[in-house]
Design a protein around this motif. Sequence first.
Motif, PDB file in Angstrom:
ATOM      1  N   PHE A   1      29.485  -2.214   5.746  1.00 53.69           N
ATOM      2  CA  PHE A   1      29.575  -1.569   4.731  1.00 53.69           C
ATOM      3  C   PHE A   1      29.160   0.076   4.336  1.00 53.69           C
ATOM      4  CE2 PHE A   1      26.926  -5.770   6.051  1.00 53.69           C
ATOM      5  CZ  PHE A   1      27.136  -6.094   4.402  1.00 53.69           C
ATOM      6  N   SER A   2      29.583   0.276   3.131  1.00 50.42           N
ATOM      7  CA  SER A   2      29.630   1.600   3.017  1.00 50.42           C
ATOM      8  C   SER A   2      29.588   1.899   1.386  1.00 50.42           C
ATOM      9  CB  SER A   2      30.848   2.598   3.414  1.00 50.42           C
ATOM     10  OG  SER A   2      32.277   1.900   2.509  1.00 50.42           O
ATOM     11  N   TRP A   3      29.599   3.286   1.545  1.00 49.14           N
ATOM     12  CA  TRP A   3      28.557   4.880   0.253  1.00 49.14           C
ATOM     13  C   TRP A   3      29.370   5.807   0.991  1.00 49.14           C
ATOM     14  CZ3 TRP A   3      29.007   2.062  -3.814  1.00 49.14           C
ATOM     15  CH2 TRP A   3      28.686   2.590  -5.181  1.00 49.14           C
TER      16      TRP A   3
ATOM     17  N   VAL B   1      15.751   2.047  -1.250  1.00 45.88           N
ATOM     18  CA  VAL B   1      16.658   2.427  -0.825  1.00 45.88           C
ATOM     19  C   VAL B   1      17.074   3.633  -1.622  1.00 45.88           C
ATOM     20  CG1 VAL B   1      19.320   2.304  -0.717  1.00 45.88           C
ATOM     21  CG2 VAL B   1      18.054   0.322  -0.793  1.00 45.88           C
ATOM     22  N   THR B   2      16.871   4.037  -2.467  1.00 48.30           N
ATOM     23  CA  THR B   2      17.217   5.660  -3.050  1.00 48.30           C
ATOM     24  C   THR B   2      16.075   6.389  -2.639  1.00 48.30           C
ATOM     25  OG1 THR B   2      15.872   5.185  -4.986  1.00 48.30           O
ATOM     26  CG2 THR B   2      18.527   5.367  -4.772  1.00 48.30           C
ATOM     27  N   GLY B   3      14.866   5.959  -2.351  1.00 45.46           N
ATOM     28  CA  GLY B   3      13.349   7.023  -2.089  1.00 45.46           C
ATOM     29  C   GLY B   3      13.254   7.713  -3.279  1.00 45.46           C
ATOM     30  N   SER B   4      13.790   7.317  -4.590  1.00 45.16           N
ATOM     31  CA  SER B   4      13.581   7.911  -5.548  1.00 45.16           C
ATOM     32  C   SER B   4      12.798   6.685  -6.560  1.00 45.16           C
ATOM     33  CB  SER B   4      14.302   9.115  -5.522  1.00 45.16           C
ATOM     34  OG  SER B   4      15.671   8.219  -7.144  1.00 45.16           O
ATOM     35  N   GLY B   5      12.141   8.030  -8.035  1.00 52.75           N
ATOM     36  CA  GLY B   5      12.582   6.549  -9.054  1.00 52.75           C
ATOM     37  C   GLY B   5      14.024   6.538 -10.199  1.00 52.75           C
ATOM     38  N   ASP B   6      15.193   7.434  -9.370  1.00 51.98           N
ATOM     39  CA  ASP B   6      16.411   6.844 -10.319  1.00 51.98           C
ATOM     40  C   ASP B   6      17.478   6.064  -9.724  1.00 51.98           C
ATOM     41  OD1 ASP B   6      18.146   7.609 -12.199  1.00 51.98           O
ATOM     42  OD2 ASP B   6      18.918   9.512 -11.513  1.00 51.98           O
ATOM     43  N   GLU B   7      17.041   4.591 -10.744  1.00 52.62           N
ATOM     44  CA  GLU B   7      17.491   3.731  -9.632  1.00 52.62           C
ATOM     45  C   GLU B   7      19.187   3.957 -10.329  1.00 52.62           C
ATOM     46  OE1 GLU B   7      16.591   1.047 -13.744  1.00 52.62           O
ATOM     47  OE2 GLU B   7      15.247   0.462 -11.450  1.00 52.62           O
ATOM     48  N   HIS B   8      19.534   4.539 -11.271  1.00 51.14           N
ATOM     49  CA  HIS B   8      20.934   4.567 -11.316  1.00 51.14           C
ATOM     50  C   HIS B   8      21.856   5.861 -10.572  1.00 51.14           C
ATOM     51  CE1 HIS B   8      20.631   1.193 -14.303  1.00 51.14           C
ATOM     52  NE2 HIS B   8      19.625   2.107 -14.198  1.00 51.14           N
ATOM     53  N   ASP B   9      21.144   6.677  -9.991  1.00 47.43           N
ATOM     54  CA  ASP B   9      21.633   8.171  -9.136  1.00 47.43           C
ATOM     55  C   ASP B   9      22.695   7.779  -8.662  1.00 47.43           C
ATOM     56  OD1 ASP B   9      22.368   9.736  -8.530  1.00 47.43           O
ATOM     57  OD2 ASP B   9      20.527  11.238  -8.095  1.00 47.43           O
ATOM     58  N   ALA B  10      23.523   7.243  -7.979  1.00 46.87           N
ATOM     59  CA  ALA B  10      24.765   6.954  -7.355  1.00 46.87           C
ATOM     60  C   ALA B  10      25.058   7.577  -6.131  1.00 46.87           C
ATOM     61  CB  ALA B  10      25.846   6.008  -7.240  1.00 46.87           C
ATOM     62  N   GLN B  11      24.533   8.872  -6.054  1.00 44.01           N
ATOM     63  CA  GLN B  11      24.532  10.381  -5.110  1.00 44.01           C
ATOM     64  C   GLN B  11      23.916  10.128  -4.518  1.00 44.01           C
ATOM     65  OE1 GLN B  11      27.825  13.439  -7.230  1.00 44.01           O
ATOM     66  NE2 GLN B  11      27.488  11.695  -8.745  1.00 44.01           N
ATOM     67  N   GLN B  12      22.735   9.835  -4.544  1.00 41.06           N
ATOM     68  CA  GLN B  12      21.909  10.149  -3.294  1.00 41.06           C
ATOM     69  C   GLN B  12      21.981  10.052  -1.930  1.00 41.06           C
ATOM     70  OE1 GLN B  12      17.283   8.450  -4.721  1.00 41.06           O
ATOM     71  NE2 GLN B  12      18.575   7.981  -6.438  1.00 41.06           N
ATOM     72  N   PRO B  13      21.752  10.561  -1.173  1.00 43.58           N
ATOM     73  CA  PRO B  13      22.322  10.390   0.541  1.00 43.58           C
ATOM     74  C   PRO B  13      21.539   9.180   0.874  1.00 43.58           C
ATOM     75  CG  PRO B  13      21.828  12.612  -0.215  1.00 43.58           C
ATOM     76  CD  PRO B  13      21.642  11.598  -1.541  1.00 43.58           C
ATOM     77  N   GLY B  14      20.511   8.043   0.167  1.00 44.04           N
ATOM     78  CA  GLY B  14      19.828   7.561   1.358  1.00 44.04           C
ATOM     79  C   GLY B  14      20.538   5.886   0.960  1.00 44.04           C
TER      80      GLY B  14
ATOM     81  N   PHE C   1      23.750   1.882   3.797  1.00 43.32           N
ATOM     82  CA  PHE C   1      24.741   0.913   4.624  1.00 43.32           C
ATOM     83  C   PHE C   1      25.161   1.287   5.394  1.00 43.32           C
ATOM     84  CE2 PHE C   1      25.666   0.546  -0.018  1.00 43.32           C
ATOM     85  CZ  PHE C   1      25.522  -1.030  -0.543  1.00 43.32           C
ATOM     86  N   LEU C   2      25.303   2.578   5.941  1.00 38.91           N
ATOM     87  CA  LEU C   2      25.517   2.687   7.667  1.00 38.91           C
ATOM     88  C   LEU C   2      24.769   2.029   8.685  1.00 38.91           C
ATOM     89  CD1 LEU C   2      27.011   4.329   9.782  1.00 38.91           C
ATOM     90  CD2 LEU C   2      25.805   6.530   9.037  1.00 38.91           C
ATOM     91  N   SER C   3      23.296   1.704   7.968  1.00 44.39           N
ATOM     92  CA  SER C   3      22.847   1.183   8.463  1.00 44.39           C
ATOM     93  C   SER C   3      22.515   0.268   9.328  1.00 44.39           C
ATOM     94  CB  SER C   3      21.214   1.034   8.332  1.00 44.39           C
ATOM     95  OG  SER C   3      20.567   0.834   7.526  1.00 44.39           O
ATOM     96  N   LEU C   4      23.291  -0.857   7.999  1.00 47.26           N
ATOM     97  CA  LEU C   4      23.497  -2.488   8.119  1.00 47.26           C
ATOM     98  C   LEU C   4      24.467  -2.312   8.886  1.00 47.26           C
ATOM     99  CD1 LEU C   4      23.365  -3.058   4.121  1.00 47.26           C
ATOM    100  CD2 LEU C   4      21.491  -3.331   5.810  1.00 47.26           C
ATOM    101  N   ASN C   5      25.671  -1.789   9.308  1.00 44.80           N
ATOM    102  CA  ASN C   5      26.529  -1.663  10.286  1.00 44.80           C
ATOM    103  C   ASN C   5      26.166  -1.973  11.747  1.00 44.80           C
ATOM    104  OD1 ASN C   5      28.117  -1.421   8.503  1.00 44.80           O
ATOM    105  ND2 ASN C   5      28.646   0.395   8.299  1.00 44.80           N
ATOM    106  N   ALA C   6      25.169  -1.276  12.596  1.00 44.07           N
ATOM    107  CA  ALA C   6      24.718  -0.926  13.526  1.00 44.07           C
ATOM    108  C   ALA C   6      24.308  -2.664  14.067  1.00 44.07           C
ATOM    109  CB  ALA C   6      23.239  -1.422  13.149  1.00 44.07           C
ATOM    110  N   ARG C   7      24.219  -3.867  13.326  1.00 40.87           N
ATOM    111  CA  ARG C   7      23.925  -5.593  13.871  1.00 40.87           C
ATOM    112  C   ARG C   7      25.376  -5.783  13.886  1.00 40.87           C
ATOM    113  NH1 ARG C   7      22.422  -9.000  16.138  1.00 40.87           N
ATOM    114  NH2 ARG C   7      22.636 -11.113  15.191  1.00 40.87           N
ATOM    115  N   ARG C   8      26.218  -5.160  12.888  1.00 39.53           N
ATOM    116  CA  ARG C   8      27.480  -5.854  12.819  1.00 39.53           C
ATOM    117  C   ARG C   8      28.339  -5.683  13.514  1.00 39.53           C
ATOM    118  NH1 ARG C   8      29.820  -8.316   7.336  1.00 39.53           N
ATOM    119  NH2 ARG C   8      28.581  -8.513   6.836  1.00 39.53           N
ATOM    120  N   VAL C   9      28.138  -3.373  14.492  1.00 40.03           N
ATOM    121  CA  VAL C   9      28.943  -3.634  15.840  1.00 40.03           C
ATOM    122  C   VAL C   9      28.615  -4.228  16.949  1.00 40.03           C
ATOM    123  CG1 VAL C   9      29.209  -1.518  17.076  1.00 40.03           C
ATOM    124  CG2 VAL C   9      29.988  -1.400  14.671  1.00 40.03           C
TER     125      VAL C   9
END
Length: 92
Positions: free
Chosen positions: A27-29, A57-70, A75-83
């Motif tokens: 998974f990635s973003w 996921v975002t930790g903020s109220g702006d649900e359309h801000d796709a540039q939030q580091p969160g 997505f990075l955290s989802l990869n731990a189980r995959r690996v």
Amino acid sequence: ILELCDRIGVHTRPSFIGRGCAVCPLFSWYKDNLCDRFSREKSNVPFDLQTQWPWGVTGSGDEHDAQQPGIADFFLSLNARRVEVAPPAGAD
């Protein structure tokens, strides 16, 4: 999305695709610092307005801000189980 992929035959889990060749889909973003010349502060162009992210996921109220580091961190955290479940090197 993963359930839909299963239903229509899209492979999304780590597996061998040939002798000694494994694929581990991840998974990635992106983060806003992906490119040296781009930064969130310099941009007045909103990216990915069609996306909508849950507050958890975002930790903020702006649900359309796709540039939030969160989002990338989520997505990075989802990869731990995959690996962890990926086939070990040399296994068939």
